[in-house]
Each structure stands twice: as structure tokens, then as C-alpha cells.
Scaffold this motif. Structure first.
Motif, short mmCIF file in Angstrom:
data_model
loop_
_atom_site.label_atom_id
_atom_site.label_comp_id
_atom_site.label_asym_id
_atom_site.label_seq_id
_atom_site.Cartn_x
_atom_site.Cartn_y
_atom_site.Cartn_z
N MET A 132 0.83 -1.21 0.00
CA MET A 132 0.00 0.00 0.00
C MET A 132 0.86 1.26 0.00
O MET A 132 0.58 2.21 -0.73
CB MET A 132 -0.92 0.00 1.22
CG MET A 132 -2.03 -1.02 1.18
SD MET A 132 -2.94 -1.17 2.75
CE MET A 132 -3.53 0.51 2.94
N THR A 135 2.40 1.78 -3.40
CA THR A 135 1.39 2.19 -4.37
C THR A 135 1.00 3.66 -4.17
O THR A 135 0.89 4.42 -5.15
CB THR A 135 0.14 1.31 -4.22
OG1 THR A 135 0.51 -0.06 -4.42
CG2 THR A 135 -0.91 1.67 -5.25
N VAL A 140 -1.50 5.83 -7.50
CA VAL A 140 -2.45 4.72 -7.55
C VAL A 140 -2.61 4.21 -8.97
O VAL A 140 -2.74 4.99 -9.92
CB VAL A 140 -3.82 5.18 -6.99
CG1 VAL A 140 -4.87 4.10 -7.17
CG2 VAL A 140 -3.68 5.55 -5.52
N ALA A 145 0.71 -0.91 -8.23
CA ALA A 145 0.30 -1.98 -7.31
C ALA A 145 1.16 -3.22 -7.53
O ALA A 145 1.59 -3.87 -6.56
CB ALA A 145 -1.18 -2.31 -7.53
N LEU A 215 -3.34 -8.18 -4.80
CA LEU A 215 -3.80 -7.31 -5.88
C LEU A 215 -5.29 -7.05 -5.75
O LEU A 215 -5.75 -5.91 -5.91
CB LEU A 215 -3.49 -7.95 -7.23
CG LEU A 215 -3.95 -7.15 -8.47
CD1 LEU A 215 -3.16 -5.85 -8.58
CD2 LEU A 215 -3.79 -7.98 -9.74
N LEU A 218 -5.82 -4.62 -2.84
CA LEU A 218 -5.51 -3.23 -3.20
C LEU A 218 -6.59 -2.65 -4.11
O LEU A 218 -6.98 -1.48 -3.97
CB LEU A 218 -4.14 -3.16 -3.89
CG LEU A 218 -2.93 -3.46 -3.01
CD1 LEU A 218 -1.65 -3.45 -3.85
CD2 LEU A 218 -2.82 -2.47 -1.87
N LEU A 223 -6.75 1.24 -4.22
CA LEU A 223 -5.34 1.57 -4.44
C LEU A 223 -4.73 0.80 -5.61
O LEU A 223 -3.56 0.98 -5.92
CB LEU A 223 -4.52 1.29 -3.17
CG LEU A 223 -4.84 2.16 -1.96
CD1 LEU A 223 -3.96 1.77 -0.78
CD2 LEU A 223 -4.69 3.63 -2.28
N GLY A 224 -5.51 -0.07 -6.22
CA GLY A 224 -5.01 -0.83 -7.36
C GLY A 224 -5.64 -0.35 -8.65
O GLY A 224 -5.67 0.85 -8.93
#
Length: 286
Positions: A132, A135, A140, A145, A215, A218, A223-224
Motif C-alpha cells: 500500500m 502504491t 495509484v 500496485a 492485488l 488493493l 489503491l489498485g
């Protein structure tokens, strides 16, 4: 002797029903990911404005989302994203972490101390928190990620590789090669790395499942990958808001994709460890 042991291990794997189930799940996911564009005519971003939030049917086996996008097409595209990121994370972690582990194992006390303190610093952060942080720091997105997850996987490989190298380098056949004047590169390539292969293979399967799950995590917290990108975690987040109004399929199918992929990877890791480790309890019983 070594070939006979490997053959025995492979036969044990072939007789294992759990291993066969893991292979079947993995094969279906890989085939769906690779052949998805040819198996299903709709694309992950194609919209059917006449059928938003349509329930699963023959026209849309996994239903549609709020914009009329076919969930099956997005599921298959999400499988490609998740499997590709998992493969990249495993490859990057194996190369970087493996190189650090080898260097620490054969480089002497000073090199070992410096490298392992760096690894300890990385391992001090929980893997998800480290991913995190990377990332957020890099911006983002799906690519950042993947970088964050790969970095968080490096300690897994480095520590395991170092432990194996320290154990293997004291074995008589390695010491005999050193006494005969073999170069360090030959010793590493001919004796050390081949004997770490079973351990690294198990670790690769385990980290692959970790990468897919992280993944998705996130993506779930934003955040992915970002909507409308068809990544499983982002799809789950997008579908959760409709779960209470009856559109259960939006979050269910990508969630099942994550579940099946992680189960397959963990089953493969467990069964490979049992089959390739001659000292495991299961092999001792047999």
C-alpha cells in the motif's frame, strides 16, 4: 539416485487428488484468461444500454453491471490481469530476492549482515502495508500496485534462498568442488542453485497466490486498478454497493475468481512441498 527420487515425487504428485483439483482449477483459469477474447464475443468495456444490471442469463451468463457491461467478459479479462500480475510478481521476487539470498549466503559475514538487515527492514512492514505504501507513493494504479506487491515479496525469497545456500554450501560435494579449484560461478550454477529449485518452486506457488489476493485487496480499497478497468478486486468493490439491492452477481463472480485462484495456488504449494520434501511426514509414512 536423484533421478529415481524425482520420479517417485512426480508419481506421488500424479496420484494426489488435491493436486489434480488444483491443476484443473488453474488450467481452467489460464485457458479462460488466454482464450477469453475468442471464447466470448463481448469485450470487457462493451456496453449494452438496454440491459443494465441484468441478471445472469443465456445472453449474459454472469449478468451485467450498472453500465450494461458483460460481467463474464470482465471476469475473463480480470483473470488475465490477475494471472499476469501474479506471474510478474513471482518472477521479480524470485530474481531479486533470490539474488540477494545467494549473495548473502556466499558473500561472507559483512555482506550477509548488510543484505539481511535490508531484508529485515522490508520485512518489518506487513506485506500488505508495504504494498500500500509503495502504491500510494508512486501513484495509484495497476502498475504501481504490481511494483508494491513485487517489492513486498522479495523478503520471502531472499530469506529462504539464503537459508538453503548456507545449508547446501557446507555439504561434502560443494566443499570438494571448492577444494578442486572450481570457480564460484560454476559452484553456484552447478551445485547451489539446482539444489534450491524444489524449495523455490514451492515458494513460487505460494507467492503467486499471495500476489493475486493482495492485488485484489488493493483494488478493493481503491489503491489498485480503477474502474472501469476489469480487475477482480475493483469489480468486487463496484459490485458491493448493489449487493443489498439484489444484484448479487456483480461481487460474487469476481470474488469466486479470487477464491479459486488462491485455493489452487495454495494447494499446489502444499502438495509440491509434500512431494518434493523427502523428510515430510507424508513421505515418511509411505
Amino acid at each position: 539416485m536423484k533421478r529415481a527420487w524425482v520420479g517417485t515425487a512426480l508419481r506421488r504428485i500424479g496420484d494426489d487428488k488435491a493436486f489434480a483439483l488444483a491443476i484443473l482449477i488453474a488450467a481452467l483459469l489460464v485457458l479462460g484468461a488466454l482464450l477469453g477474447p475468442w471464447l466470448w464475443p463481448l469485450g470487457p468495456l462493451d456496453m449494452d444500454f438496454g440491459a443494465p444490471l441484468a441478471a445472469p442469463s443465456l445472453a449474459h451468463p454472469m449478468g451485467t453491471d450498472s453500465n450494461g457491461r458483460d460481467v463474464l467478459a470482465r471476469f475473463l479479462s480480470g483473470a488475465r490481469i490477475s494471472l499476469a500480475v501474479g506471474a510478474v510478481v513471482v518472477l521479480a521476487g524470485l530474481i531479486v530476492g533470490g539474488a540477494i539470498g545467494v549473495a548473502a549466503g556466499i558473500g561472507g559475514r559483512a555482506v550477509d549482515t548488510v543484505l539481511m538487515r535490508i531484508i529485515d527492514a522490508l520485512a518489518a512492514f506487513p506485506p500488505l502495508i508495504l504494498a500500500m505504501a509503495v502504491t500510494v507513493g508512486l501513484g495509484v494504479g495497476l502498475g504501481t500496485a504490481a511494483i508494491g506487491i513485487a517489492l513486498s515479496s522479495v523478503p520471502f525469497f531472499a530469506r529462504l534462498m539464503r537459508g538453503d545456500i548456507l545449508k547446501i554450501r557446507t555439504m561434502p560435494f560443494v566443499e570438494a568442488s571448492v577444494a578442486m579449484g572450481a570457480k564460484r560461478g560454476r559452484i553456484i550454477g552447478r551445485h547451489l542453485l539446482p539444489h534450491t529449485a524444489p524449495t523455490m518452486l514451492v515458494q513460487c506457488a505460494s507467492v503467486f497466490g499471495y500476489a493475486i489476493l493482495t492485488l485484489a485487496g488493493l483494488g478493493f480499497i481503491g489503491l489498485g486498478a480503477q474502474i472501469p478497468e476489469p480487475e477482480w478486486g475493483a469489480m468486487i468493490t463496484d459490485g458491493m454497493q448493489y449487493a443489498l439491492t439484489g444484484q448479487w452477481w456483480l461481487a460474487l463472480f469476481p470474488g469466486l475468481g479470487v477464491l479459486l485462484a488462491v485455493i489452487a495456488a495454495n494447494l499446489l504449494a502444499d502438495r509440491l512441498e509434500e512431494a518434493l520434501n523427502p523428510r515430510s511426514a507424508r513421505n515418511q509414512v509411505r
